[in-house]
Scaffold this motif. Structure first.
Motif, PDB file in Angstrom:
ATOM      1  N   SER A  38      -6.555  -5.939  -1.053  1.00 17.46           N
ATOM      2  CA  SER A  38      -5.481  -5.408  -0.343  1.00 17.46           C
ATOM      3  C   SER A  38      -5.289  -3.644  -0.710  1.00 17.46           C
ATOM      4  O   SER A  38      -4.317  -3.059  -0.139  1.00 17.46           O
ATOM      5  CB  SER A  38      -4.183  -5.972  -0.922  1.00 17.46           C
ATOM      6  N   THR A  63      -0.235  -7.295   8.204  1.00 14.28           N
ATOM      7  CA  THR A  63       0.129  -5.820   7.852  1.00 14.28           C
ATOM      8  C   THR A  63       0.356  -4.845   8.641  1.00 14.28           C
ATOM      9  O   THR A  63      -0.331  -4.984   9.828  1.00 14.28           O
ATOM     10  CB  THR A  63      -0.844  -5.365   6.748  1.00 14.28           C
ATOM     11  N   SER A  64       1.310  -4.038   8.705  1.00 11.85           N
ATOM     12  CA  SER A  64       1.560  -2.737   9.287  1.00 11.85           C
ATOM     13  C   SER A  64       0.246  -2.040   9.521  1.00 11.85           C
ATOM     14  O   SER A  64       0.499  -1.212  10.561  1.00 11.85           O
ATOM     15  CB  SER A  64       2.601  -2.120   8.894  1.00 11.85           C
ATOM     16  N   TYR A 100      -9.904  -2.319   5.677  1.00 14.68           N
ATOM     17  CA  TYR A 100      -8.933  -3.415   5.311  1.00 14.68           C
ATOM     18  C   TYR A 100      -8.206  -3.494   6.643  1.00 14.68           C
ATOM     19  O   TYR A 100      -7.718  -4.753   7.028  1.00 14.68           O
ATOM     20  CB  TYR A 100      -7.923  -2.592   4.460  1.00 14.68           C
ATOM     21  N   ASN A 148       4.944  -1.600   4.135  1.00 12.00           N
ATOM     22  CA  ASN A 148       4.861  -1.758   2.630  1.00 12.00           C
ATOM     23  C   ASN A 148       6.358  -2.443   1.736  1.00 12.00           C
ATOM     24  O   ASN A 148       7.104  -1.998   1.982  1.00 12.00           O
ATOM     25  CB  ASN A 148       4.523  -0.333   2.250  1.00 12.00           C
ATOM     26  N   LYS A 198       2.377   4.250  -8.961  1.00 13.11           N
ATOM     27  CA  LYS A 198       1.501   5.175  -9.673  1.00 13.11           C
ATOM     28  C   LYS A 198       2.808   6.285  -9.925  1.00 13.11           C
ATOM     29  O   LYS A 198       2.627   7.125 -10.892  1.00 13.11           O
ATOM     30  CB  LYS A 198       0.282   5.958  -8.556  1.00 13.11           C
ATOM     31  N   GLY A 228      -2.314  12.217  -3.455  1.00 13.21           N
ATOM     32  CA  GLY A 228      -3.092  12.844  -2.319  1.00 13.21           C
ATOM     33  C   GLY A 228      -2.047  13.386  -1.425  1.00 13.21           C
ATOM     34  O   GLY A 228      -1.249  14.149  -1.537  1.00 13.21           O
ATOM     35  N   ARG A 273       5.971   6.057   4.506  1.00 14.12           N
ATOM     36  CA  ARG A 273       6.028   4.418   4.786  1.00 14.12           C
ATOM     37  C   ARG A 273       7.351   3.994   4.769  1.00 14.12           C
ATOM     38  O   ARG A 273       8.373   4.567   4.351  1.00 14.12           O
ATOM     39  CB  ARG A 273       5.237   3.974   3.464  1.00 14.12           C
ATOM     40  N   ARG A 319      -7.671  10.103   2.198  1.00 10.60           N
ATOM     41  CA  ARG A 319      -8.681   8.983   2.678  1.00 10.60           C
ATOM     42  C   ARG A 319      -9.337   9.431   3.890  1.00 10.60           C
ATOM     43  O   ARG A 319      -8.995  10.353   4.540  1.00 10.60           O
ATOM     44  CB  ARG A 319      -7.580   7.842   3.350  1.00 10.60           C
ATOM     45  N   GLU A 371      -6.571   8.538   7.783  1.00  9.25           N
ATOM     46  CA  GLU A 371      -5.108   8.207   7.222  1.00  9.25           C
ATOM     47  C   GLU A 371      -4.220   7.524   8.276  1.00  9.25           C
ATOM     48  O   GLU A 371      -4.435   7.816   9.540  1.00  9.25           O
ATOM     49  CB  GLU A 371      -4.606   9.518   6.784  1.00  9.25           C
TER      50      GLU A 371
END
Ligand code: NAP
Ligand code: G4F
Length: 320
Positions: free
Chosen positions: A82, A123-124, A147, A176, A190, A209, A215, A276, A279
């Motif tokens: 995930s 998932t979104s 993913y 999320n 985090k 990052g 979100r 990423r 993104e």
């Protein structure tokens, strides 16, 4: 006789809350757990009534056996790789587990328990950088990670089994959702753990990052309630579940550091290693259908969520 549920991914954040929720409702609950050579502290240690079955989403025979053993009325497929950044490192494995794994679970139900209702943890992330400001079931899908593409395969597999075999199979397109049980690498946790550790003098700075990413963050407890509600409908249909608000990673840091009386800007540094390859810039749910047809609404606000997570991290770190 009580209803029986089988949950894959029961050791994860959502699996543990869903198992708790269904046990409280009087369900007999089975959870699929991966075999491990050692057992550490887990999110389900406190659930003595939960029945565990060994199995893996890569292994069809173990899924067949789990369905035969549990004889479930409801199956919740929450197992997946995930963590989006890791899916770029393991794209094939992600496809196998997060994508094909869902089809394996569906096929086990089709063969052994065709009347069981099936919930797929969608998932979104399947919306990716959607053109619409808010995303609903009408929004086109354009995932931006292995993913997301794997979850999209699982999405259509679920729809296909419903149409082809007349199964009660639905996708919950969840945005999320977080909690004190969130994995430590996901950005909210985090941040809340980082803020707590810095305030206790255990850490000096926090590297993140993309601070501009936005979100739609809700509380996992609210979202497992929606999963269950989706399987109590008269007919199977998809729902988008979120809060209808979004916040940036920067906003999240601001609230978390405020909870420990610090200014986020003094401690947060940007490190490009957390960027990423592709993104998803902003996601925000349109939850009108969930409100109207399902009667579901979130109860816990973003601010309450982040502050609860900081307090839980403070407690955990002080206990060490
Ligand atoms: P999570 O904490 O990462 O839990 C994932 C679960 O999947 C864990 O129990 C893990 O087991 C299990 N798993 C991984 N690979 C497996 C395999 N090969 N065979 C069997 N089990 C396997 O995820 P979560 O946050 O609870 O999310 C639950 C589901 O909802 C996931 O499918 C996720 O993709 C989806 N989702 C999550 C969110 C969110 O914001 N949380 C939003 C939308 C959709 P181990 O404990 O053994 O690793
Ligand atoms: O917390 P994240 O890693 O979650 P992400 O990628 O949105 O995925 C989560 O939510 C999905 C639902 O939309 C689930 F399907 C999925 O399984 C998972 O639960 O990252 C959120 C945002 C990203 O834009 C990321 O680039 O935070 C940004 N970010 C900024 N700094 C960071 C960091 N993300 C992480 N993990 N770590 C950072 O240091």
């Amino acid at each position: 006789m009580s209803d029986t549920a089988l949950i894959t991914g029961v050791t994860g954040q959502d699996g543990s809350y869903l198992a708790e929720y269904l046990l409280e409702k009087g369900y007999e609950v089975y959870g699929l757990e991966r075999w491990k050579s050692t057992r550490g502290k887990s999110r389900i240690d406190h659930l003595s009534d939960l029945k565990l079955v060994n199995g893996d989403l890569a292994d069809q025979s173990s899924l067949d056996r789990a369905v035969r053993e549990a004889e479930p009325d409801e199956v919740y497929n929450l197992a997946a790789l995930s963590f989006v950044p890791e899916s770029f490192n393991q794209p094939i494995h992600t496809g196998n587990i997060t994508g094909l794994g869902a089809t394996r679970v569906l096929d086990a139900i089709r063969k052994h328990q065709p009347n069981a209702k099936f919930y797929q943890a969608s998932t979104s992330e399947i919306f990716g950088n959607a053109p619409d400001k808010t995303q609903s079931i009408e929004t086109p899908f354009q995932p931006r990670s292995p993913y997301g593409t794997s979850k999209l395969y699982a999405y259509w597999s679920t729809v296909n089994f419903r149409e082809a075999y007349d199964m009660f199979a639905v996708n919950g397109i969840l945005f999320n959702h977080e909690s004190p049980r969130r994995g430590k690498n996901f950005v909210t946790r985090k941040i809340t753990r980082g803020a707590a550790a810095i305030s206790l003098g255990l850490q000096e700075k926090l590297e993140l990052g993309n601070l501009d990413a936005k979100r739609d963050w809700g509380h996992a407890k609210d979202y497992v309630r929606a999963m269950h509600m989706m399987l109590q409908q008269d007919s199977p249909e998809e729902f988008v579940i979120g809060t209808g608000e979004h916040h940036s990673v920067r906003d999240c840091a601001r609230v978390a550091f405020d909870e420990v009386g610090l200014n986020w800007d003094d401690y947060v540094e940007v490190n490009e290693k957390y960027f990423r390859p592709a993104e998803v810039d902003a996601l925000k749910a349109d939850i009108s259908r969930a409100k109207e047809n399902l009667g579901w609404e979130p109860r816990i606000s973003f601010d309450e969520l982040i502050r609860e997570m900081v307090q839980a991290d403070l407690e955990q770190l002080q206990d060490k």
